[in-house]
Design a protein around this motif. Structure first.
Motif, PDB file in Angstrom:
ATOM      1  N   GLN A  77      17.081  35.580  46.488  1.00  0.00           N
ATOM      2  CA  GLN A  77      16.835  36.045  47.852  1.00  0.00           C
ATOM      3  C   GLN A  77      15.718  35.252  48.514  1.00  0.00           C
ATOM      4  O   GLN A  77      15.652  35.172  49.742  1.00  0.00           O
ATOM      5  CB  GLN A  77      16.509  37.541  47.861  1.00  0.00           C
ATOM      6  N   TYR A  78      14.847  34.641  47.708  1.00  0.00           N
ATOM      7  CA  TYR A  78      13.723  33.888  48.253  1.00  0.00           C
ATOM      8  C   TYR A  78      14.021  32.402  48.402  1.00  0.00           C
ATOM      9  O   TYR A  78      13.324  31.695  49.119  1.00  0.00           O
ATOM     10  CB  TYR A  78      12.477  34.074  47.381  1.00  0.00           C
ATOM     11  N   TRP A  79      15.048  31.898  47.711  1.00  0.00           N
ATOM     12  CA  TRP A  79      15.337  30.464  47.759  1.00  0.00           C
ATOM     13  C   TRP A  79      15.539  29.936  49.174  1.00  0.00           C
ATOM     14  O   TRP A  79      14.977  28.911  49.535  1.00  0.00           O
ATOM     15  CB  TRP A  79      16.526  30.108  46.863  1.00  0.00           C
ATOM     16  N   PRO A  80      16.309  30.613  50.024  1.00  0.00           N
ATOM     17  CA  PRO A  80      16.530  30.077  51.373  1.00  0.00           C
ATOM     18  C   PRO A  80      15.246  29.978  52.209  1.00  0.00           C
ATOM     19  O   PRO A  80      15.231  29.303  53.229  1.00  0.00           O
ATOM     20  CB  PRO A  80      17.505  31.075  52.011  1.00  0.00           C
ATOM     21  N   LEU A  81      14.172  30.638  51.788  1.00  0.00           N
ATOM     22  CA  LEU A  81      12.912  30.638  52.540  1.00  0.00           C
ATOM     23  C   LEU A  81      11.939  29.563  52.068  1.00  0.00           C
ATOM     24  O   LEU A  81      10.972  29.253  52.761  1.00  0.00           O
ATOM     25  CB  LEU A  81      12.229  32.006  52.395  1.00  0.00           C
ATOM     26  N   LEU A  82      12.150  29.004  50.899  1.00  0.00           N
ATOM     27  CA  LEU A  82      11.185  28.115  50.255  1.00  0.00           C
ATOM     28  C   LEU A  82      11.105  26.750  50.935  1.00  0.00           C
ATOM     29  O   LEU A  82      12.115  26.092  51.154  1.00  0.00           O
ATOM     30  CB  LEU A  82      11.568  27.944  48.783  1.00  0.00           C
ATOM     31  N   THR A  83       9.873  26.322  51.273  1.00  0.00           N
ATOM     32  CA  THR A  83       9.652  25.045  51.955  1.00  0.00           C
ATOM     33  C   THR A  83       8.740  24.146  51.126  1.00  0.00           C
ATOM     34  O   THR A  83       8.098  24.596  50.159  1.00  0.00           O
ATOM     35  CB  THR A  83       8.981  25.269  53.320  1.00  0.00           C
ATOM     36  N   ALA A  84       8.649  22.902  51.533  1.00  0.00           N
ATOM     37  CA  ALA A  84       7.732  21.964  50.876  1.00  0.00           C
ATOM     38  C   ALA A  84       6.289  22.442  51.022  1.00  0.00           C
ATOM     39  O   ALA A  84       5.480  22.290  50.111  1.00  0.00           O
ATOM     40  CB  ALA A  84       7.888  20.566  51.461  1.00  0.00           C
ATOM     41  N   GLY A 141       5.869  31.613  45.147  1.00  0.00           N
ATOM     42  CA  GLY A 141       6.239  32.963  44.728  1.00  0.00           C
ATOM     43  C   GLY A 141       7.047  32.971  43.441  1.00  0.00           C
ATOM     44  O   GLY A 141       7.394  34.024  42.938  1.00  0.00           O
ATOM     45  N   VAL A 142       7.343  31.795  42.910  1.00  0.00           N
ATOM     46  CA  VAL A 142       8.110  31.581  41.672  1.00  0.00           C
ATOM     47  C   VAL A 142       9.329  32.505  41.548  1.00  0.00           C
ATOM     48  O   VAL A 142       9.703  32.907  40.463  1.00  0.00           O
ATOM     49  CB  VAL A 142       7.223  31.659  40.402  1.00  0.00           C
ATOM     50  N   GLY A 143       9.914  32.825  42.674  1.00  0.00           N
ATOM     51  CA  GLY A 143      11.113  33.659  42.668  1.00  0.00           C
ATOM     52  C   GLY A 143      10.846  35.134  42.455  1.00  0.00           C
ATOM     53  O   GLY A 143      11.769  35.933  42.439  1.00  0.00           O
ATOM     54  N   GLN A 144       9.596  35.508  42.318  1.00  0.00           N
ATOM     55  CA  GLN A 144       9.246  36.907  42.084  1.00  0.00           C
ATOM     56  C   GLN A 144       8.734  37.597  43.343  1.00  0.00           C
ATOM     57  O   GLN A 144       8.785  38.811  43.451  1.00  0.00           O
ATOM     58  CB  GLN A 144       8.179  37.010  40.986  1.00  0.00           C
ATOM     59  N   TRP A 145       8.203  36.797  44.281  1.00  0.00           N
ATOM     60  CA  TRP A 145       7.642  37.297  45.527  1.00  0.00           C
ATOM     61  C   TRP A 145       8.089  36.373  46.645  1.00  0.00           C
ATOM     62  O   TRP A 145       8.446  35.235  46.416  1.00  0.00           O
ATOM     63  CB  TRP A 145       6.131  37.310  45.467  1.00  0.00           C
ATOM     64  N   PRO A 146       8.007  36.827  47.886  1.00  0.00           N
ATOM     65  CA  PRO A 146       8.345  35.945  49.002  1.00  0.00           C
ATOM     66  C   PRO A 146       7.427  34.722  49.019  1.00  0.00           C
ATOM     67  O   PRO A 146       6.237  34.841  48.745  1.00  0.00           O
ATOM     68  CB  PRO A 146       8.114  36.811  50.235  1.00  0.00           C
ATOM     69  N   PRO A 147       7.958  33.535  49.330  1.00  0.00           N
ATOM     70  CA  PRO A 147       7.112  32.343  49.393  1.00  0.00           C
ATOM     71  C   PRO A 147       5.968  32.532  50.379  1.00  0.00           C
ATOM     72  O   PRO A 147       6.120  33.144  51.436  1.00  0.00           O
ATOM     73  CB  PRO A 147       8.070  31.255  49.888  1.00  0.00           C
ATOM     74  N   GLY A 148       4.800  32.013  49.999  1.00  0.00           N
ATOM     75  CA  GLY A 148       3.623  32.087  50.871  1.00  0.00           C
ATOM     76  C   GLY A 148       2.787  33.322  50.681  1.00  0.00           C
ATOM     77  O   GLY A 148       1.712  33.433  51.257  1.00  0.00           O
TER      78      GLY A 148
END
Length: 109
Positions: free
Chosen positions: A83-90, A99-106
């Motif tokens: 669910q977080y992959w589409p949000l992950l940026t450079a 967030g290592v897939g456990q929390w929302p990025p940032g």
């Protein structure tokens, strides 16, 4: 003298002016020996990414998926992390805030 103050190493390299001017190996290591870069890779990757960004080759805030980057199997092993992959940026990765897939990025380091 310097070697006595450093952790054990099995190779040395001297670079001057952008050129390799000396290399030496110990304990069975050689030019083809592979090493884990650990945290040193973070600095090298940030440098390369900074150059690419200043040349306009990518945007820090565009999701990685838009560039065709796919997550590793370790990331996809837990369906919740997708669910977080589409949000992950450079920017998230460079700030070590994926967030290592456990929390929302940032949100968490």
């Amino acid at each position: 003298e310097v070697a006595a103050d450093l952790p054990p190493r099995n190779c040395w390299a001297v670079i001057r002016g952008g050129f390799l001017v000396h290399e030496e190996y110990y304990g069975g290591a050689g030019p083809a020996t592979k090493y884990e870069a650990d945290s040193a890779a973070k600095t090298a990757i940030a440098l390369v990414m900074g150059v690419a960004w200043t040349k306009g080759l990518f945007d820090l805030d565009t999701p990685l998926a838009a560039y065709g980057v796919r997550p590793l199997d370790t990331f996809t092993a837990d369906p919740r992390s997708m669910q977080y992959w589409p949000l992950l940026t450079a920017r998230h990765l460079l700030a070590q805030a994926s967030g290592v897939g456990q929390w929302p990025p940032g949100k968490n380091f």
